[in-house]
Scaffold this motif. Structure first.
Motif, PDB file in Angstrom:
ATOM      1  N   PRO A  12       0.831  -1.207   0.000  1.00 16.20           N
ATOM      2  CA  PRO A  12       0.000   0.000   0.000  1.00 16.20           C
ATOM      3  C   PRO A  12       0.864   1.255   0.000  1.00 16.20           C
ATOM      4  O   PRO A  12       1.945   1.277   0.580  1.00 16.20           O
ATOM      5  N   THR A  13       0.390   2.292  -0.648  1.00 15.55           N
ATOM      6  CA  THR A  13       1.143   3.537  -0.720  1.00 15.55           C
ATOM      7  C   THR A  13       0.472   4.657   0.058  1.00 15.55           C
ATOM      8  O   THR A  13       1.117   5.334   0.836  1.00 15.55           O
ATOM      9  N   ASP A  14      -0.825   4.851  -0.126  1.00 13.05           N
ATOM     10  CA  ASP A  14      -1.525   5.924   0.571  1.00 13.05           C
ATOM     11  C   ASP A  14      -2.713   5.315   1.312  1.00 13.05           C
ATOM     12  O   ASP A  14      -3.766   5.063   0.728  1.00 13.05           O
ATOM     13  N   THR A  15      -2.530   5.056   2.598  1.00 12.85           N
ATOM     14  CA  THR A  15      -3.569   4.360   3.362  1.00 12.85           C
ATOM     15  C   THR A  15      -4.055   5.182   4.555  1.00 12.85           C
ATOM     16  O   THR A  15      -4.583   4.627   5.508  1.00 12.85           O
ATOM     17  N   LYS A  16      -3.878   6.488   4.464  1.00  8.48           N
ATOM     18  CA  LYS A  16      -4.216   7.358   5.591  1.00  8.48           C
ATOM     19  C   LYS A  16      -5.640   7.157   6.075  1.00  8.48           C
ATOM     20  O   LYS A  16      -5.905   7.168   7.279  1.00  8.48           O
ATOM     21  N   ASN A  17      -6.564   6.935   5.147  1.00  6.43           N
ATOM     22  CA  ASN A  17      -7.971   6.771   5.519  1.00  6.43           C
ATOM     23  C   ASN A  17      -8.503   5.379   5.208  1.00  6.43           C
ATOM     24  O   ASN A  17      -9.719   5.160   5.234  1.00  6.43           O
ATOM     25  N   TRP A  36       2.108  -4.108  11.922  1.00 11.94           N
ATOM     26  CA  TRP A  36       2.397  -3.363  10.696  1.00 11.94           C
ATOM     27  C   TRP A  36       1.137  -2.691  10.162  1.00 11.94           C
ATOM     28  O   TRP A  36       1.162  -1.525   9.746  1.00 11.94           O
ATOM     29  N   ALA A  37       0.020  -3.405  10.196  1.00 11.43           N
ATOM     30  CA  ALA A  37      -1.240  -2.837   9.714  1.00 11.43           C
ATOM     31  C   ALA A  37      -1.673  -1.651  10.566  1.00 11.43           C
ATOM     32  O   ALA A  37      -2.164  -0.639  10.034  1.00 11.43           O
ATOM     33  N   ARG A  38      -1.496  -1.755  11.872  1.00 11.74           N
ATOM     34  CA  ARG A  38      -1.852  -0.629  12.753  1.00 11.74           C
ATOM     35  C   ARG A  38      -1.037   0.610  12.429  1.00 11.74           C
ATOM     36  O   ARG A  38      -1.497   1.744  12.618  1.00 11.74           O
ATOM     37  N   ALA A  39       0.183   0.403  11.953  1.00 12.58           N
ATOM     38  CA  ALA A  39       1.052   1.526  11.615  1.00 12.58           C
ATOM     39  C   ALA A  39       0.749   2.106  10.241  1.00 12.58           C
ATOM     40  O   ALA A  39       1.201   3.216   9.923  1.00 12.58           O
ATOM     41  N   ASN A  40      -0.012   1.364   9.417  1.00 18.23           N
ATOM     42  CA  ASN A  40      -0.215   1.771   8.030  1.00 18.23           C
ATOM     43  C   ASN A  40      -1.650   2.107   7.659  1.00 18.23           C
ATOM     44  O   ASN A  40      -1.866   2.740   6.624  1.00 18.23           O
ATOM     45  N   PHE A  41      -2.623   1.679   8.470  1.00 18.35           N
ATOM     46  CA  PHE A  41      -4.022   1.866   8.113  1.00 18.35           C
ATOM     47  C   PHE A  41      -4.777   2.626   9.191  1.00 18.35           C
ATOM     48  O   PHE A  41      -4.428   2.573  10.373  1.00 18.35           O
ATOM     49  N   ALA A  42      -5.838   3.306   8.758  1.00 13.18           N
ATOM     50  CA  ALA A  42      -6.632   4.101   9.690  1.00 13.18           C
ATOM     51  C   ALA A  42      -7.455   3.229  10.633  1.00 13.18           C
ATOM     52  O   ALA A  42      -7.703   3.594  11.785  1.00 13.18           O
ATOM     53  N   GLY A 129     -16.138  -2.327   4.981  1.00  6.03           N
ATOM     54  CA  GLY A 129     -15.700  -1.284   4.071  1.00  6.03           C
ATOM     55  C   GLY A 129     -14.191  -1.234   3.912  1.00  6.03           C
ATOM     56  O   GLY A 129     -13.636  -0.214   3.471  1.00  6.03           O
ATOM     57  N   ALA A 130     -13.524  -2.337   4.230  1.00 11.32           N
ATOM     58  CA  ALA A 130     -12.063  -2.382   4.101  1.00 11.32           C
ATOM     59  C   ALA A 130     -11.670  -2.540   2.638  1.00 11.32           C
ATOM     60  O   ALA A 130     -12.340  -3.227   1.868  1.00 11.32           O
ATOM     61  N   THR A 131     -10.576  -1.924   2.265  1.00  9.60           N
ATOM     62  CA  THR A 131     -10.068  -2.040   0.904  1.00  9.60           C
ATOM     63  C   THR A 131      -8.741  -2.803   0.855  1.00  9.60           C
ATOM     64  O   THR A 131      -8.141  -2.932  -0.209  1.00  9.60           O
ATOM     65  N   TYR A 132      -8.308  -3.303   2.012  1.00 11.02           N
ATOM     66  CA  TYR A 132      -7.090  -4.106   2.070  1.00 11.02           C
ATOM     67  C   TYR A 132      -7.318  -5.330   2.956  1.00 11.02           C
ATOM     68  O   TYR A 132      -7.993  -5.252   3.988  1.00 11.02           O
TER      69      TYR A 132
END
Length: 240
Positions: A12-17, A36-42, A129-132
């Motif tokens: 993922p590149t832009d996962t702010k939201n 890692w997911a907690r650090a990268n996803f909202a 509503g997750a996209t990853y």
């Protein structure tokens, strides 16, 4: 190692939201992925499975870890064990020591397990509503399972976007494997940089009721070699 140094499937590149669903067993790899997911996803939802495996110690660890992180955690009951064919689900089949000579895929492979798990994660992604979807497979230090390889992950992602309302509407789902090209030592280095407490994880195929590892199965061997390779103390509790 930082997250920017990971070479992964569909990084993922832009996962702010963005929201993510993490397949979470409570073992070394999936716990690294959860941090890692907690650090990268909202927003992150962790999903574990009670699928007829030999013990519940790994699931118990998953519950404790998810609670400590304040992550939403769902445990789904399915019964892969009734199909047999694996030492992890059939108590009549012994878990072999890691040094046992084997031809082909080890008997600890659970047929279609990751396909089934990813299917449930796909449903959870649509609901939340997750996209990853994040999965902790690796094709470097692994037991040779066919459903841990990049071509499988890519093929499932293609199918997922054809099989869902969201995918057909153009809301593309990505399946991310942040450990895909990392050795076990590199996975540990990543996790330690994120603050993972590996003493809380259980990876053994035949852990006892207290979560202590056998020390001889393939999973234990790969885990122990990882700590040696990373040059850090092994916090695993062993039965002997």
């Amino acid at each position: 190692m930082t997250t920017s140094q990971i070479h992964s499937t569909n990084q993922p590149t832009d996962t702010k939201n963005a929201r993510a669903v993490v397949l979470f067993s409570g073992g070394l790899d999936s716990t690294t992925c959860l941090y890692w997911a907690r650090a990268n996803f909202a927003d992150v939802t962790a999903i574990s499975f009670r699928y007829g495996q030999r013990h519940s110690s790994e699931l118990d660890a998953a519950g404790r870890i998810a609670k400590s992180l304040g992550v939403a955690h769902r445990v789904i009951d399915i019964d892969i064990a009734q199909l047999g064919g694996s030492a992890l689900t059939d108590l009549s089949i012994d878990v072999p020591p890691a040094d046992t000579a084997q031809d082909g895929v080890p008997i600890t492979y659970v047929p279609a397990r990751n396909t089934i798990f990813l299917s449930y994660a796909l449903a959870a992604a649509e609901v939340t509503g997750a996209t990853y979807i994040v999965i902790g497979v690796s094709s470097v230090d692994f037991s040779g399972y066919p459903d841990c390889r990049p071509d499988f992950i890519a093929a499932f992602e293609t199918m997922a976007n054809l099989a869902t309302v969201a995918g057909r509407a153009g809301n593309r789902l990505s399946i991310t494997a942040p450990l895909q090209h990392l050795s076990k030592a590199e996975t540990l280095q990543l996790g330690l940089s994120l603050g993972v407490d590996y003493a809380a994880t259980v990876s053994c195929y035949q852990a006892d009721s207290e979560g202590r590892a056998c020390g001889v199965c393939d999973s234990c061997t790969l885990r122990r070699q990882g700590f040696l390779g990373a040059g850090v103390p092994d916090p695993t509790r062993y039965q002997n």
